[in-house]
Design a protein around this motif. Structure first.
Motif, PDB file in Angstrom:
ATOM      1  N   VAL A 138       0.860  -1.189   0.000  1.00 49.21           N
ATOM      2  CA  VAL A 138       0.000   0.000   0.000  1.00 49.21           C
ATOM      3  C   VAL A 138       0.895   1.237   0.000  1.00 49.21           C
ATOM      4  N   ARG A 139       0.702   2.124  -0.952  1.00 49.94           N
ATOM      5  CA  ARG A 139       1.529   3.342  -1.037  1.00 49.94           C
ATOM      6  C   ARG A 139       0.655   4.532  -1.431  1.00 49.94           C
ATOM      7  N   CYS A 140       1.089   5.722  -0.985  1.00 46.90           N
ATOM      8  CA  CYS A 140       0.368   6.955  -1.327  1.00 46.90           C
ATOM      9  C   CYS A 140       1.137   7.689  -2.427  1.00 46.90           C
ATOM     10  N   TYR A 141       0.423   8.297  -3.378  1.00 45.54           N
ATOM     11  CA  TYR A 141       1.051   9.140  -4.398  1.00 45.54           C
ATOM     12  C   TYR A 141       0.207  10.401  -4.581  1.00 45.54           C
ATOM     13  N   SER A 142       0.870  11.541  -4.485  1.00 49.03           N
ATOM     14  CA  SER A 142       0.164  12.826  -4.601  1.00 49.03           C
ATOM     15  C   SER A 142      -0.397  13.008  -6.002  1.00 49.03           C
ATOM     16  N   LEU A 143      -1.529  13.668  -6.077  1.00 51.07           N
ATOM     17  CA  LEU A 143      -2.106  14.005  -7.389  1.00 51.07           C
ATOM     18  C   LEU A 143      -1.254  15.128  -7.958  1.00 51.07           C
ATOM     19  N   VAL A 154      -0.946  10.849 -11.350  1.00 46.05           N
ATOM     20  CA  VAL A 154       0.099  10.800 -10.319  1.00 46.05           C
ATOM     21  C   VAL A 154       1.445  10.688 -11.036  1.00 46.05           C
ATOM     22  N   THR A 155       2.507  11.115 -10.366  1.00 46.54           N
ATOM     23  CA  THR A 155       3.843  11.047 -10.969  1.00 46.54           C
ATOM     24  C   THR A 155       4.763  10.349  -9.963  1.00 46.54           C
ATOM     25  N   ILE A 156       5.323   9.246 -10.401  1.00 48.25           N
ATOM     26  CA  ILE A 156       6.038   8.369  -9.461  1.00 48.25           C
ATOM     27  C   ILE A 156       7.522   8.284  -9.809  1.00 48.25           C
ATOM     28  N   LYS A 157       8.360   8.458  -8.793  1.00 46.71           N
ATOM     29  CA  LYS A 157       9.809   8.363  -9.022  1.00 46.71           C
ATOM     30  C   LYS A 157      10.289   6.966  -8.651  1.00 46.71           C
ATOM     31  N   ARG A 158      11.077   6.414  -9.540  1.00 48.65           N
ATOM     32  CA  ARG A 158      11.632   5.071  -9.295  1.00 48.65           C
ATOM     33  C   ARG A 158      12.707   5.179  -8.220  1.00 48.65           C
ATOM     34  N   ASP A 164      23.271  -1.272   0.521  1.00 47.54           N
ATOM     35  CA  ASP A 164      22.599  -2.514   0.934  1.00 47.54           C
ATOM     36  C   ASP A 164      21.092  -2.433   0.755  1.00 47.54           C
ATOM     37  N   ALA A 165      20.585  -1.221   0.546  1.00 40.94           N
ATOM     38  CA  ALA A 165      19.120  -1.056   0.464  1.00 40.94           C
ATOM     39  C   ALA A 165      18.594  -1.545  -0.887  1.00 40.94           C
ATOM     40  N   PRO A 166      17.548  -2.377  -0.866  1.00 36.95           N
ATOM     41  CA  PRO A 166      17.001  -2.891  -2.133  1.00 36.95           C
ATOM     42  C   PRO A 166      16.253  -1.800  -2.883  1.00 36.95           C
ATOM     43  N   PRO A 167      15.945  -2.046  -4.190  1.00 37.35           N
ATOM     44  CA  PRO A 167      15.151  -1.046  -4.914  1.00 37.35           C
ATOM     45  C   PRO A 167      13.765  -0.906  -4.296  1.00 37.35           C
ATOM     46  N   GLY A 168      13.188   0.267  -4.399  1.00 38.27           N
ATOM     47  CA  GLY A 168      11.843   0.495  -3.858  1.00 38.27           C
ATOM     48  C   GLY A 168      10.848  -0.459  -4.509  1.00 38.27           C
ATOM     49  N   LEU A 169      10.029  -1.067  -3.686  1.00 44.09           N
ATOM     50  CA  LEU A 169       9.140  -2.124  -4.166  1.00 44.09           C
ATOM     51  C   LEU A 169       8.059  -1.578  -5.111  1.00 44.09           C
ATOM     52  N   ALA A 170       7.235  -0.671  -4.609  1.00 53.38           N
ATOM     53  CA  ALA A 170       6.068  -0.216  -5.378  1.00 53.38           C
ATOM     54  C   ALA A 170       6.471   0.683  -6.544  1.00 53.38           C
ATOM     55  N   SER A 171       7.432   1.587  -6.307  1.00 55.57           N
ATOM     56  CA  SER A 171       7.791   2.536  -7.373  1.00 55.57           C
ATOM     57  C   SER A 171       8.373   1.783  -8.572  1.00 55.57           C
ATOM     58  N   ASN A 172       9.202   0.769  -8.309  1.00 56.05           N
ATOM     59  CA  ASN A 172       9.774  -0.008  -9.417  1.00 56.05           C
ATOM     60  C   ASN A 172       8.715  -0.870 -10.093  1.00 56.05           C
ATOM     61  N   ILE A 212       7.905  17.681  -5.915  1.00 57.72           N
ATOM     62  CA  ILE A 212       7.218  18.681  -6.742  1.00 57.72           C
ATOM     63  C   ILE A 212       5.732  18.339  -6.928  1.00 57.72           C
ATOM     64  N   THR A 213       5.360  17.044  -6.822  1.00 59.67           N
ATOM     65  CA  THR A 213       4.011  16.636  -7.254  1.00 59.67           C
ATOM     66  C   THR A 213       2.864  17.402  -6.580  1.00 59.67           C
ATOM     67  N   PRO A 214       2.790  17.475  -5.241  1.00 56.05           N
ATOM     68  CA  PRO A 214       1.630  18.170  -4.673  1.00 56.05           C
ATOM     69  C   PRO A 214       1.621  19.677  -4.950  1.00 56.05           C
ATOM     70  N   LYS A 331       5.061  15.316   4.098  1.00 59.00           N
ATOM     71  CA  LYS A 331       6.197  14.389   4.160  1.00 59.00           C
ATOM     72  C   LYS A 331       5.832  13.166   3.334  1.00 59.00           C
ATOM     73  N   PHE A 332       6.783  12.673   2.548  1.00 61.70           N
ATOM     74  CA  PHE A 332       6.523  11.486   1.729  1.00 61.70           C
ATOM     75  C   PHE A 332       6.821  10.199   2.480  1.00 61.70           C
ATOM     76  N   GLY A 333       7.120  10.303   3.754  1.00 66.99           N
ATOM     77  CA  GLY A 333       7.389   9.096   4.531  1.00 66.99           C
ATOM     78  C   GLY A 333       8.277   9.447   5.689  1.00 66.99           C
TER      79      GLY A 333
HETATM   80  C1  LIG Z   1       1.300  11.529   1.255  1.00 63.82           C
HETATM   81  C2  LIG Z   1       2.367  10.919   0.381  1.00 63.82           C
HETATM   82  C3  LIG Z   1       2.463  11.316  -0.954  1.00 63.82           C
HETATM   83  C4  LIG Z   1       3.452  10.784  -1.780  1.00 63.82           C
HETATM   84  N1  LIG Z   1       3.550  11.187  -3.068  1.00 63.82           N
HETATM   85  C5  LIG Z   1       4.498  10.690  -3.877  1.00 63.82           C
HETATM   86  C6  LIG Z   1       4.614  11.109  -5.247  1.00 63.82           C
HETATM   87  O1  LIG Z   1       3.838  11.939  -5.720  1.00 63.82           O
HETATM   88  N2  LIG Z   1       5.573  10.546  -6.015  1.00 63.82           N
HETATM   89  C7  LIG Z   1       6.460   9.603  -5.517  1.00 63.82           C
HETATM   90  O2  LIG Z   1       7.303   9.127  -6.273  1.00 63.82           O
HETATM   91  N3  LIG Z   1       6.390   9.221  -4.219  1.00 63.82           N
HETATM   92  C8  LIG Z   1       5.420   9.715  -3.400  1.00 63.82           C
HETATM   93  N4  LIG Z   1       5.326   9.279  -2.101  1.00 63.82           N
HETATM   94  C9  LIG Z   1       6.232   8.212  -1.627  1.00 63.82           C
HETATM   95  C10 LIG Z   1       5.645   6.837  -1.968  1.00 63.82           C
HETATM   96  O3  LIG Z   1       4.460   6.621  -1.228  1.00 63.82           O
HETATM   97  C11 LIG Z   1       6.574   5.687  -1.635  1.00 63.82           C
HETATM   98  O4  LIG Z   1       6.981   5.795  -0.305  1.00 63.82           O
HETATM   99  C12 LIG Z   1       7.777   5.633  -2.550  1.00 63.82           C
HETATM  100  O5  LIG Z   1       7.382   5.432  -3.896  1.00 63.82           O
HETATM  101  C13 LIG Z   1       8.682   4.476  -2.135  1.00 63.82           C
HETATM  102  O6  LIG Z   1       7.950   3.306  -2.159  1.00 63.82           O
HETATM  103  P1  LIG Z   1       8.601   1.947  -2.682  1.00 63.82           P
HETATM  104  O7  LIG Z   1       7.647   0.841  -2.436  1.00 63.82           O
HETATM  105  O8  LIG Z   1       9.129   2.086  -4.064  1.00 63.82           O
HETATM  106  O9  LIG Z   1       9.852   1.793  -1.761  1.00 63.82           O
HETATM  107  P2  LIG Z   1       9.939   0.873  -0.412  1.00 63.82           P
HETATM  108  O10 LIG Z   1      10.057  -0.551  -0.858  1.00 63.82           O
HETATM  109  O11 LIG Z   1       8.858   1.248   0.496  1.00 63.82           O
HETATM  110  O12 LIG Z   1      11.326   1.341   0.120  1.00 63.82           O
HETATM  111  C14 LIG Z   1      11.519   2.660   0.573  1.00 63.82           C
HETATM  112  C15 LIG Z   1      12.990   2.884   0.848  1.00 63.82           C
HETATM  113  O13 LIG Z   1      13.430   2.016   1.873  1.00 63.82           O
HETATM  114  C16 LIG Z   1      14.511   1.223   1.406  1.00 63.82           C
HETATM  115  N5  LIG Z   1      14.337  -0.140   1.941  1.00 63.82           N
HETATM  116  C17 LIG Z   1      13.315  -0.982   1.703  1.00 63.82           C
HETATM  117  N6  LIG Z   1      13.535  -2.152   2.338  1.00 63.82           N
HETATM  118  C18 LIG Z   1      14.708  -2.044   2.982  1.00 63.82           C
HETATM  119  C19 LIG Z   1      15.476  -2.894   3.819  1.00 63.82           C
HETATM  120  N7  LIG Z   1      15.068  -4.099   4.115  1.00 63.82           N
HETATM  121  N8  LIG Z   1      16.641  -2.419   4.311  1.00 63.82           N
HETATM  122  C20 LIG Z   1      17.071  -1.169   4.023  1.00 63.82           C
HETATM  123  N9  LIG Z   1      16.388  -0.317   3.248  1.00 63.82           N
HETATM  124  C21 LIG Z   1      15.229  -0.744   2.739  1.00 63.82           C
HETATM  125  C22 LIG Z   1      14.428   1.220  -0.094  1.00 63.82           C
HETATM  126  O14 LIG Z   1      15.672   1.052  -0.701  1.00 63.82           O
HETATM  127  C23 LIG Z   1      13.870   2.576  -0.382  1.00 63.82           C
HETATM  128  O15 LIG Z   1      14.889   3.528  -0.467  1.00 63.82           O
HETATM  129  C24 LIG Z   1       4.357   9.804  -1.258  1.00 63.82           C
HETATM  130  C25 LIG Z   1       4.238   9.419   0.071  1.00 63.82           C
HETATM  131  C26 LIG Z   1       3.266   9.952   0.887  1.00 63.82           C
HETATM  132  C27 LIG Z   1       3.161   9.512   2.316  1.00 63.82           C
END
Ligand SMILES: Cc1cc2nc3c(=O)[nH]c(=O)nc-3n(C[C@H](O)[C@H](O)[C@H](O)COP(=O)(O)OP(=O)(O)OC[C@H]3O[C@@H](n4cnc5c(N)ncnc54)[C@H](O)[C@@H]3O)c2cc1C
Length: 432
Positions: A138-143, A154-158, A164-172, A212-214, A331-333
């Motif tokens: 579950v993730r939030c993305y600003s309009l 919505v505009t999402i950054k990879r 050691d940190a893995p790639p972001g799950l939802a954004s990727n 920049i998104t919101p 705050k985005f997190g």
């Molecule tokens: C209100 C709100 C609005 C948002 N708007 C936007 C938007 O408009 N655009 C946008 O791109 N994002 C936005 N975000 C952020 C978005 O919700 C996600 O948090 C973001 O895309 C990252 O999610 P992810 O699943 O890709 O990364 P995640 O998998 O959640 O990982 C996040 C970070 O933690 C690190 N990580 C994960 N697991 C581990 C581990 N085991 N050990 C060490 N590090 C780890 C990852 O490398 C990464 O850097 C917003 C967030 C909020 C709360």
């Protein structure tokens, strides 16, 4: 009786009257002049009064119209809104920066029914079933664009792997696997960080990176509404490769006198990024720059970016005398790298029972929230934003009470709590 005219004639021709005739004449002319002057003044006074009254009526009508429009929008928002998850189809996707790290997704409701408008600055919450993951992410993305009648954007950054940190799950997953025609589960727009469109007071919109998104949504809402609201837009990136929505921002600034755009590159590339052409200032978006650019501090400030940028801007603005209630941020997190406390077996707080997990553990005040405390003790509770915005961590309270340092923006149900944002207020039993 017969003598009267003669007497009057005599009187008029008498030396006394003859001598003072010019005085009498002057008095009569003066009286007529005064009367005329009074009539003229009265005429203009009445005209001014009527004009003022007409202006007041027009103003009142405008206010009533604005109130009716707001009421209709509110009604539409309520009637077109939805609870829980709704399927949206990706109609289009396009990269928003030269490095293709930020991608915009255009989403239309799969059921074809109307969608509610939203306040500029609000976000959507997504639920993604990602193969290989035990639970939906579950993730939030600003309009990122102003309200449209038939779609959201919505505009999402990879987020790449780093060290050691893995790639972001939802954004990727969005970047690599969500394309045109795909369906996603979406919760209705929500969030408390938004621009009040019923006002016309000057604003400063501040952003860095994908933050920049919101504020872009706010900027678009201002210009799309035809408002001449004074708007400063300061945007920071490292260099031209990360310059999100460049053509759009340049066009908005070119076409709207009320919009003042300032782009900062913190690390411009030698021989590639040209100051004055590609960007306006070297360095970060900072209070020093704001003090240089703005004629005063008398603005509402809306910001979104990395936590260090927001912390230093907030501190600087407060020092500059901006009242706290005029500084708004999203705050985005949670701040990255914040050390997490270790479970302390000697903690003496009130007992917290996680019924489903069969654990009762004394509360440890070193933890900021119930969610971190549960996670550190091996109790799994779903999570999304961990900021009280998305509702993923909502858990039923079986007994006891909780307190929130800041009331979360997600409207949690009665008898439940958002574990990411609360602490126990005495012994607590949760359905987790
Ligand atoms: C209100 C709100 C609005 C948002 N708007 C936007 C938007 O408009 N655009 C946008 O791109 N994002 C936005 N975000 C952020 C978005 O919700 C996600 O948090 C973001 O895309 C990252 O999610 P992810 O699943 O890709 O990364 P995640 O998998 O959640 O990982 C996040 C970070 O933690 C690190 N990580 C994960 N697991 C581990 C581990 N085991 N050990 C060490 N590090 C780890 C990852 O490398 C990464 O850097 C917003 C967030 C909020 C709360």
């Amino acid at each position: 009786m017969v003598d009267a005219p003669t007497n009057a004639a005599e009187f008029m021709t008498s030396p006394l009257v003859q001598e003072n005739l010019w005085i009498v004449g002057a008095v009569i002319i003066g009286a007529i002049g005064a009367q005329a002057l009074w009539l003229t003044v009265d005429f203009f006074r009445r005209a001014a009064h009527e004009n003022a009254q007409r202006a007041r009526i027009a103003e009142l009508l405008e206010l009533r119209l604005a109130a009716a429009r707001t009421h209709r929008a509110e009604q539409e928002k309520k009637s077109f809104s939805w609870a829980g998850w709704r399927k949206f189809e990706v109609k289009r996707r396009e990269f928003a920066d030269p490095s293709s790290q930020a991608c915009s997704f255009y989403l239309a409701p799969h059921d074809g029914k109307p969608i509610p408008a939203f306040e500029p600055g609000q976000f959507l919450t997504f639920q993604l079933a990602i193969p290989g993951q035990a639970k939906p992410a579950v993730r939030c993305y600003s309009l990122s664009d102003s309200p449209r009648s038939d779609h959201y954007r919505v505009t999402i950054k990879r987020l790449p792997a780093r060290g050691d940190a893995p790639p972001g799950l939802a954004s990727n997953f969005f970047h690599d696997h969500i394309g045109e025609g795909d369906l996603v589960d979406v919760r209705a727009p929500s969030g408390r960080f938004f621009l009040d469109m019923t006002h016309d007071t000057p604003v400063v919109l501040l952003a860095a990176g994908v933050g920049i998104t919101p504020v872009l949504c706010m900027l678009n809402a201002i210009v799309d509404s035809g408002s001449s609201r004074e708007t400063w837009f300061l945007f920071g990136v490292r260099h031209g490769d990360e310059h999100i929505m460049r053509e759009h921002l340049d066009r908005v600034a070119r076409e709207h006198e009320n919009v003042h755009l300032h782009v900062c590159y913190s690390n411009p590339r030698d021989g590639v990024d040209v100051r004055g052409t590609d960007y306006h200032h070297s360095g970060y978006v900072s209070t020093e720059l704001l003090r240089e650019l703005l004629p005063s501090s008398n603005y509402d400030f809306y910001m979104c970016g990395p936590p260090p940028m927001m912390d230093s801007l907030t501190e600087g603005l407060l020092e500059w005398g901006v009242p706290e209630e005029r500084v708004h941020f999203e705050k985005f997190g949670p701040a990255p790298g914040k050390p997490k406390p270790k479970p302390d077996t000697s903690a003496k707080g009130p007992p917290v029972t996680f019924k489903k997990s069969g654990r009762t553990i004394p509360w440890d005040a070193a933890f900021e929230h119930v969610w971190d405390f549960a996670a550190a003790n091996g109790v799994e509770i779903d999570s999304g934003c961990l900021e009280g915005n998305c509702g993923s961590c909502m858990t039923a309270i079986l007994s006891g009470e909780v307190t929130y340092a800041d009331e979360p923006s997600f409207p949690y149900e009665k008898g439940t709590c958002l574990t990411c944002s609360c602490v126990p207020n005495g012994p607590l039993e949760l359905d987790a």
